[in-house]
Structure formats: structure tokens, C-alpha cells
Scaffold this motif. Structure first.
Motif, PDB file in Angstrom:
ATOM      1  N   PRO A   1     -37.606  22.279 -17.859  1.00 18.80           N
ATOM      2  CA  PRO A   1     -38.395  22.198 -16.223  1.00 18.80           C
ATOM      3  C   PRO A   1     -38.884  23.019 -15.283  1.00 18.80           C
ATOM      4  O   PRO A   1     -40.306  23.064 -14.640  1.00 18.80           O
ATOM      5  CB  PRO A   1     -37.420  21.388 -15.567  1.00 18.80           C
ATOM      6  CG  PRO A   1     -36.140  21.011 -16.334  1.00 18.80           C
ATOM      7  CD  PRO A   1     -35.627  21.879 -17.407  1.00 18.80           C
TER       8      PRO A   1
ATOM      9  N   PRO B   1     -41.031  13.759 -12.867  1.00 18.43           N
ATOM     10  CA  PRO B   1     -39.769  13.343 -13.732  1.00 18.43           C
ATOM     11  C   PRO B   1     -39.640  12.783 -14.881  1.00 18.43           C
ATOM     12  O   PRO B   1     -38.873  13.127 -16.169  1.00 18.43           O
ATOM     13  CB  PRO B   1     -39.206  12.930 -12.806  1.00 18.43           C
ATOM     14  CG  PRO B   1     -40.149  11.954 -11.762  1.00 18.43           C
ATOM     15  CD  PRO B   1     -40.849  12.630 -12.009  1.00 18.43           C
TER      16      PRO B   1
ATOM     17  N   PRO C   1     -33.614  14.728 -19.839  1.00 19.54           N
ATOM     18  CA  PRO C   1     -32.684  15.368 -19.659  1.00 19.54           C
ATOM     19  C   PRO C   1     -31.596  16.212 -20.207  1.00 19.54           C
ATOM     20  O   PRO C   1     -30.184  15.491 -20.613  1.00 19.54           O
ATOM     21  CB  PRO C   1     -31.974  14.338 -18.245  1.00 19.54           C
ATOM     22  CG  PRO C   1     -32.142  13.159 -19.468  1.00 19.54           C
ATOM     23  CD  PRO C   1     -33.596  12.978 -19.953  1.00 19.54           C
TER      24      PRO C   1
ATOM     25  N   ASP D   1     -28.850  14.429 -11.907  1.00 17.10           N
ATOM     26  CA  ASP D   1     -29.313  14.293 -13.080  1.00 17.10           C
ATOM     27  C   ASP D   1     -29.137  12.745 -13.719  1.00 17.10           C
ATOM     28  O   ASP D   1     -30.196  12.267 -14.270  1.00 17.10           O
ATOM     29  CB  ASP D   1     -29.108  15.199 -13.711  1.00 17.10           C
ATOM     30  CG  ASP D   1     -29.262  16.920 -13.529  1.00 17.10           C
ATOM     31  OD1 ASP D   1     -30.213  17.298 -12.226  1.00 17.10           O
ATOM     32  OD2 ASP D   1     -28.867  18.248 -13.414  1.00 17.10           O
TER      33      ASP D   1
ATOM     34  N   LEU E   1     -31.181  10.529 -12.024  1.00 19.78           N
ATOM     35  CA  LEU E   1     -32.637  10.718 -12.199  1.00 19.78           C
ATOM     36  C   LEU E   1     -33.044  10.222 -13.808  1.00 19.78           C
ATOM     37  O   LEU E   1     -34.214  10.406 -13.034  1.00 19.78           O
ATOM     38  CB  LEU E   1     -33.127  12.524 -11.902  1.00 19.78           C
ATOM     39  CG  LEU E   1     -34.190  13.077 -12.233  1.00 19.78           C
ATOM     40  CD1 LEU E   1     -35.112  12.486 -11.751  1.00 19.78           C
ATOM     41  CD2 LEU E   1     -34.476  14.358 -12.528  1.00 19.78           C
ATOM     42  N   ASP E   2     -32.056  10.981 -14.313  1.00 13.81           N
ATOM     43  CA  ASP E   2     -32.323  10.268 -15.558  1.00 13.81           C
ATOM     44  C   ASP E   2     -33.139   8.425 -15.585  1.00 13.81           C
ATOM     45  O   ASP E   2     -33.908   7.822 -16.596  1.00 13.81           O
ATOM     46  CB  ASP E   2     -31.472  10.463 -16.799  1.00 13.81           C
ATOM     47  CG  ASP E   2     -31.084   9.607 -18.092  1.00 13.81           C
ATOM     48  OD1 ASP E   2     -32.671  10.399 -18.416  1.00 13.81           O
ATOM     49  OD2 ASP E   2     -30.755   9.341 -18.722  1.00 13.81           O
TER      50      ASP E   2
ATOM     51  N   ILE F   1     -36.864   7.896 -15.266  1.00 17.30           N
ATOM     52  CA  ILE F   1     -37.739   8.688 -16.212  1.00 17.30           C
ATOM     53  C   ILE F   1     -37.690   7.300 -16.536  1.00 17.30           C
ATOM     54  O   ILE F   1     -39.388   7.423 -17.492  1.00 17.30           O
ATOM     55  CB  ILE F   1     -37.093  10.054 -16.492  1.00 17.30           C
ATOM     56  CG1 ILE F   1     -36.450  11.283 -16.088  1.00 17.30           C
ATOM     57  CG2 ILE F   1     -37.377  10.505 -17.591  1.00 17.30           C
ATOM     58  CD1 ILE F   1     -35.848  12.199 -16.954  1.00 17.30           C
TER      59      ILE F   1
ATOM     60  N   LEU G   1     -41.190  14.599  -8.046  1.00 14.97           N
ATOM     61  CA  LEU G   1     -39.803  15.356  -7.812  1.00 14.97           C
ATOM     62  C   LEU G   1     -40.914  16.774  -7.334  1.00 14.97           C
ATOM     63  O   LEU G   1     -41.409  17.485  -8.481  1.00 14.97           O
ATOM     64  CB  LEU G   1     -39.254  15.586  -9.438  1.00 14.97           C
ATOM     65  CG  LEU G   1     -38.288  16.437  -9.337  1.00 14.97           C
ATOM     66  CD1 LEU G   1     -36.917  15.863  -7.596  1.00 14.97           C
ATOM     67  CD2 LEU G   1     -37.117  16.618 -10.260  1.00 14.97           C
TER      68      LEU G   1
ATOM     69  N   GLU H   1     -39.301  20.656  -6.915  1.00 14.79           N
ATOM     70  CA  GLU H   1     -38.909  21.389  -6.799  1.00 14.79           C
ATOM     71  C   GLU H   1     -38.847  22.265  -5.682  1.00 14.79           C
ATOM     72  O   GLU H   1     -39.968  22.991  -5.604  1.00 14.79           O
ATOM     73  CB  GLU H   1     -38.606  22.011  -8.179  1.00 14.79           C
ATOM     74  CG  GLU H   1     -38.754  21.192  -9.856  1.00 14.79           C
ATOM     75  CD  GLU H   1     -37.949  22.521 -10.739  1.00 14.79           C
ATOM     76  OE1 GLU H   1     -38.536  23.679 -10.571  1.00 14.79           O
ATOM     77  OE2 GLU H   1     -37.536  22.043 -11.675  1.00 14.79           O
TER      78      GLU H   1
END
Length: 639
Positions: free
Chosen positions: A450, A560, A565, A591, A594-595, A598, A634, A636
Motif C-alpha cells: 500500500p 482499497p 490484504p 484490516d 477493510l478486506d 475491497i 481510503l 492514508e
């Protein structure tokens, strides 16, 4: 009768064929060969005429995303199994034994990883070109760099893959060289330009069956003439042609178990993971599950193809241990061994030589048509539509056909140039393998890291390409002047050998009589099977270093859905107690959530389910939503 030992075959049997003259086709052979071209053209014209005037760009480039699992799988195999492979795998086995057969071990990871990482990401982004991913992950400049690299790779290789089999056929049978080049080029161009991807896939299915039939005929007739497959295997064992597992970890040894089984994984990933010709077939599947199943279905088909090529090499070895070669065969190049053997073996069996030549040209047709279609796709989607988004559907459809037709003409021009390259011809073929590694590294840099940014991606790609051409071309030039290694039986030939699975030709590594090279010479002796791994690793390391030095993704937006991941997937394999000790449980849960975002759920019609606008703002610029593919951002805040 089976020969008891190698020494007993030093005096060839008088009953073998020994005519030094080139073999010629009978009328039946010509009929079989012409039928292949007619059926291939008919399939393409059928799909072109069906619904003429109602075709869209999606139908031409992606078969309207309605293809089933089995035709996609056979088309994937046909693209992989080129005419160069049909000619060269048996030659490799005949000359150096069955060590090459261990390449089949790399097919496992080489197909599992694309099926569970690359295909889900590409399919759920609803892409048309694989290089659209690079814009979603980085920016438009990276996308253009990847597209131009791919076009350069394919245009040069297509001219060679069209010319080389025709040249071998002309040398062995007297078949007119430029007539076969023009015939292949024109037939491919017509059905690819008019019928689109659906025509290419269905002709690939037909051509795959022809390839299997042609190779099977050679195995059956050849083994029968030398006493059966048992005798073939026994003779090969007695003459040390059945290789054991060589566990030498030295990457400078040409073929070992580690080189083939693990170095081959990276080569497979460059072909089945990120190559546009293969990705386009995944994206043409009606569902994501069908795309994944097609990748799984390729595995047994590849194993069968590798076994058949290897058996032809062993049968050829056993045959020439009993029967003499003609003077022409003794001076033949490695890529002509199989054709001489087939014309020798099948002489007097009308139709079978024509069937094998049809098998050979099926490999060329399938590979070239796939290249034409993928080149037209990336040119249309990556170089034209982003700059001219107002192009109407009718004009875009016509332009797609014109692009495919134009690349066909360019391919014919490259075939003519290849005829004048001389020794550089082998270097041109190896370009395909040298470019695949850096492109694989570019996609892996985007998917697994990432923090990688556009600057790191471009510098990494350029570094990987420089490293690839430095080692690849240096290896070829260095080994062109090397001494010729000994050949089995009474064969004497050139020291170059086709590496067919990576569609490249490399010079053979030094023999035991040559001193071990040092310095740069040592680097040039790196096994070609490690090229993809070495070059892709170069892209990743340089790309990460440059990205970190230039601030990573700080201040930039990151989609994302373009990231796989890796870290949370690995942590999920650990016991919960270990995760707590590593102080990573909360991070892992975050995470994993977040997966799930995705890969949003799919609706029944196959399109992506849009998230609520409050969940993610709609971006502008190169990351703006395309078609049915929503974008989630997303932000960062740190590396």
C-alpha cells in the motif's frame, strides 16, 4: 524390437528411413491442412455475421462477458501452447532428458495464485484492460507505461512466432515460406478483426483439439514402430535420459528441481496472472466463479500437454537410436528436429503429416489471434478512450476492428523484418520472457504494498526492464560464441535451444568442459527460469525504496479495492493468543473489515453493489468511477 542398451544401437538398423531428400505433402495432407484454415475462418466469420450491426465494444473485446468455463480454459491453454512449444519441448527432452518435465510442479502455485488473488481483483473491478488497474492504483502515467511495454513485447514476439514455424516447415518439407506466413497472418487477422474475442476463444477450442490429435498421432505411431511405450521408457532409462530430482539450489544451473518448480512459478504468474491475453479471457467469463474454475481447469490440460510433448521427445530419442538420420537432419537446428522426425515417421501414412502440420499451425493461429485481440483491447481502452471519451459506441466498435486488422499487418511486417535478423532472431524471441517479469513486478508492487506510489512504480518498472535486457541480451551474446554441447545419438546441431513455455529462446549454459565464469560473466549465466523472479523482484525492491524516499502514499488517495490484504491474511492464520502477544489483534480485525469492503457483494446481474455515498465519497480525476465499477477511497495518513 526393444533395444537392450545404448551401446547396442551404435550400428543403425538397415530398415530405417534414410532418404536425405525433403519430404513432400500428399494431396490428403494438403486437404487436412486446408480444412484447419477453413474451419478456423468459418468460426470467426460465423460470430462476425451473427448479430452484425448490433456488435458493441464489449462484445468484440470481452465476448459480452458471457463465456463459459470450459471454452475459456481451452483458450487459456491454446494461448500458452504455441507452435514454438510444440516444436521445442520434444527437442528439449530429446537432447537433455526429462528434467524439463518437472516444470509441471510450478503449475500448482502458478495457477492457484492467479485464481485466488489476481482474478478476484481484476474481475470485481469490472475492467476491460488489465492496465486499467494501474491507473486505479497509481495514475494514468503508470497505466500508459505498462500498456506501451506490453505492446512492445507482443508486436516483436508476434512477428517471430509467425515467421519461425514457417521457416522450420519450409526447411523440412519445402512448404513455401511466405505463402505459409501470409496464410497464417491473413486468416488470423480476418477472424480476429471481424469476430472479436468470442471468435478467438471458439477457434482456440477447435485448434486445441487439433493440437492434441496431432501430437497423439505421433506418439501412437512412433511408439508402435520402436516396440511400444515400455520399450521407449526402458531405452531412455538405459541411456540416462530419465532424470531424477536434482536438488542443487544453484540458480546458475540451467535446469534443477528448484529452478523449474519455483522459478517456473514466477514465469507462470507473468503469463496467467497479469498478461493481458489471459486476463481478457478471465474477464470474458459470465461470473467470477466461472473465471476461477477456468483457471483450475487449465491445470490438468497443461499437464497433459506437457506430458505429450515430453513423450514425443522420448519416442524421438528411441526412434533415432534404432534408425539412422539423414545428413540434413544431422545439420538441422533444434527447432527443426521434431518436423524432420514427424515427416520421417509418418511417411507413407497419408493425412497424418498434414494433421501434425495442422497441429503446428493451430498453435500459431491461437497464439497470434490472442495477441491481436489483446493488442487491440489495450490500445482502445488505454490509449484512445481515456483521451477521447466522447467516441460513440458505433465508432468505437469500428475502430476496434481496424486496430485488430492493423496489428495483423504490423505482424506481417515484423515477420519480414525477422527474416533479415539472422542471429538476432533468437534475441527477439527472448524479449517476451524478459518483459513479462517486470510487468509482474509492477502489478505485485501495486497489489501487495500500500505504501508504493506512482513515482516508485515508474522507476521500478524502468529498473526491472534495464536489468532484464542487461542480463538476457548479455547471456545470449556471451553464449553465442560458446562451444557446442554434445548431442545424443549421432546428432550435431547448433547450441541454441528453444525454451518453449516462456516463449523465449536462450543460449545453452556452459558445459562441464568450460571454466566457471566469474564477475559479470557469472551473472550472465543465470538460469533463464529465474529471469521472471529476478526481474520482478528488482521492480518491487526499487519501487519500494523510491516510494519510501518520496513520501509513500502520504497526501494521496488509495482505492482499497486495488490492494490485496496480505498482512491480515497471514495474521489470521495465527492463534488468537499469538495475535495478542504481537499486539496486532485490533489491527487485524480492522484490516479484515477493510478486506470485506475491497470486494463488495455482487448483484444477481453480475454488477458491483454500490455502497452508500456516506460510506465513501465519489472521487474525481483518474480514480473516478468507470461504468458499473464504483470507487471507494481510503485516505492514508501515514506510511
Amino acid at each position: 524390437m526393444c533395444v537392450d542398451s545404448c551401446s547396442s544401437t551404435s550400428s543403425p538398423l538397415p530398415t530405417g528411413p534414410s532418404s536425405p531428400d525433403r519430404s513432400t505433402f500428399s494431396t490428403v495432407d494438403y486437404v487436412v491442412f486446408v480444412l484447419l484454415l477453413v474451419f478456423s475462418l468459418a468460426i470467426g466469420l460465423y460470430h462476425a455475421c451473427r448479430g452484425w450491426g448490433r456488435h458493441t465494444v464489449g462484445q468484440l473485446l470481452l465476448a459480452d462477458r458471457k463465456m463459459g468455463c470450459l471454452p475459456v480454459a481451452l483458450s487459456l491453454l491454446a494461448t500458452f501452447q504455441s507452435a514454438v512449444a510444440i516444436l521445442g519441448v520434444p527437442s528439449e527432452i530429446y537432447r537433455f532428458g526429462t528434467q524439463y518435465w518437472f516444470l509441471g510442479c510450478s503449475y500448482i502455485l502458478g495457477l492457484l495464485i492467479p485464481a485466488h488473488i489476481f482474478i478476484p481483483i481484476f474481475y470485481r473491478l469490472h475492467l476491460t484492460s488489465a492496465y486499467e488497474y494501474l491507473e486505479l492504483r497509481f495514475n494514468k502515467a503508470v497505466r500508459v507505461c505498462g500498456t506501451v511495454t506490453f505492446i512492445f513485447q507482443m508486436v516483436i514476439y508476434m512477428g517471430v512466432v509467425l515467421y519461425a514455424p514457417s521457416l522450420a516447415l519450409n526447411a523440412v518439407t519445402g512448404f513455401d515460406l511466405w505463402m505459409s506466413v501470409l496464410t497464417l497472418g491473413i486468416v488470423c487477422t480476418i477472424y480476429t478483426a471481424l469476430g472479436g474475442l468470442k471468435a478467438v476463444i471458439w477457434t482456440d477450442v477447435f485448434q486445441t483439439l487439433v493440437m492434441f490429435l496431432g501430437q497423439l498421432a505421433v506418439i501412437i505411431v512412433g511408439s508402435a514402430k520402436v516396440g511400444g511405450l515400455g520399450c521407449v521408457w526402458k531405452l531412455a532409462s538405459e541411456c540416462d535420459r530419465i532424470s531424477g530430482i536434482e536438488l542443487d539450489p544453484d540458480p546458475f544451473v540451467r535446469h534443477t528441481f528448484w529452478t523449474l518448480a519455483f522459478g517456473g512459478v514466477f514465469m507462470m504468474l507473468s503469463l496467467y496472472g497479469v498478461n493481458q491475453a489471459q486476463v481478457q479471457r478471465y474477464l470474458s467469463s459470465r461470473t467470477e466463479k466461472a473465471a476461477i474454475l477456468s483457471c483450475y481447469a487449465v491445470f490438468p490440460c497443461q499437464q497433459v500437454a506437457l506430458c505429450m510433448g515430453s513423450l514425443i521427445g522420448l519416442v524421438m530419442f528411441a526412434y533415432y537410436m534404432q534408425f539412422p538420420m539423414s545428413p540434413q537432419q544431422q545439420q538441422a537446428a533444434p527447432d527443426q528436429f521434431v518436423l524432420y522426425f514427424v515427416m520421417d515417421l509418418l511417411k507413407g501414412l497419408p493425412g497424418l503429416p498434414g494433421l501434425f502440420v495442422a497441429c503446428l499451425f493451430s498453435g500459431s493461429l491461437s497464439t497470434i489471434s490472442s495477441a491481436f485481440n489483446s493488442l487491440a483491447t489495450v490500445t482502445m481502452e488505454d490509449l484512445i478512450r481515456p483521451w477521447f471519451p466522447e467516441v460513440s459506441e458505433v465508432r468505437a466498435t469500428m475502430l476496434s476492428r481496424v486496430l485488430a486488422f492493423s496489428y495483423g499487418l504490423i505482424c506481417l511486417g515484423m515477420a519480414y523484418i525477422s527474416s533479415h535478423l539472422g542471429p538476432v532472431l533468437q534475441a527477439a524471441i527472448s524479449i517476451f520472457g524478459m518483459v513479462g517479469g517486470p510487468l509482474l513486478g509492477l502489478f505485485c508492487l501495486g497489489m501487495f504494498f500500500p505504501c508504493a506510489n506512482p513515482t516508485g512504480a515508474i522507476v521500478g518498472l524502468l529498473s526491472g526492464l534495464l536489468m532484464a535486457f542487461w542480463i538476457g541480451v548479455g547471456s545470449i551474446v556471451t553464449n553465442m560464441g560458446s562451444s557446442r554441447p554434445p548431442l545424443p545419438s549421432n546428432v550435431t546441431s547448433s547450441s541454441l535451444s528453444y525454451n518453449l513455455t516462456t516463449f523465449s529462446t536462450t543460449a545453452l549454459m556452459h558445459t562441464t568442459s568450460r571454466p566457471r565464469p566469474v564477475g559479470l560473466q557469472r551473472l550472465y549465466s543465470l538460469s533463464y527460469m529465474w529471469y521472471s523472479a529476478h526481474n520482478s523482484t528488482t521492480v518491487i525492491l526499487v519501487g519500494l525504496a523510491v516510494s519510501l524516499l518520496t513520501g509513500g502514499m502520504r497526501g494521496r488517495t488509495l482505492d482499497p479495492r486495488t490492494i490485496y490484504p496480505v498482512w491480515p491474511r497471514l495474521l489470521a492464520l495465527l492463534p488468537v493468543s499469538w495475535q495478542k502477544k504481537l499486539h496486532c489483534k485490533s489491527c487485524t480485525q480492522e484490516d479484515l473489515s477493510l478486506d470485506n469492503s475491497i470486494f463488495p457483494e455482487k448483484m444477481s446481474n453480475g454488477t458491483l453493489r454500490d455502497m452508500d455515498e456516506k460510506e465513501a465519497p465519489v472521487p474525481e480525476g483518474p480514480l473516478a468511477p468507470q461504468g458499473n465499477s464504483p470507487t471507494f477511497i481510503l485516505q492514508e495518513t501515514s506510511l
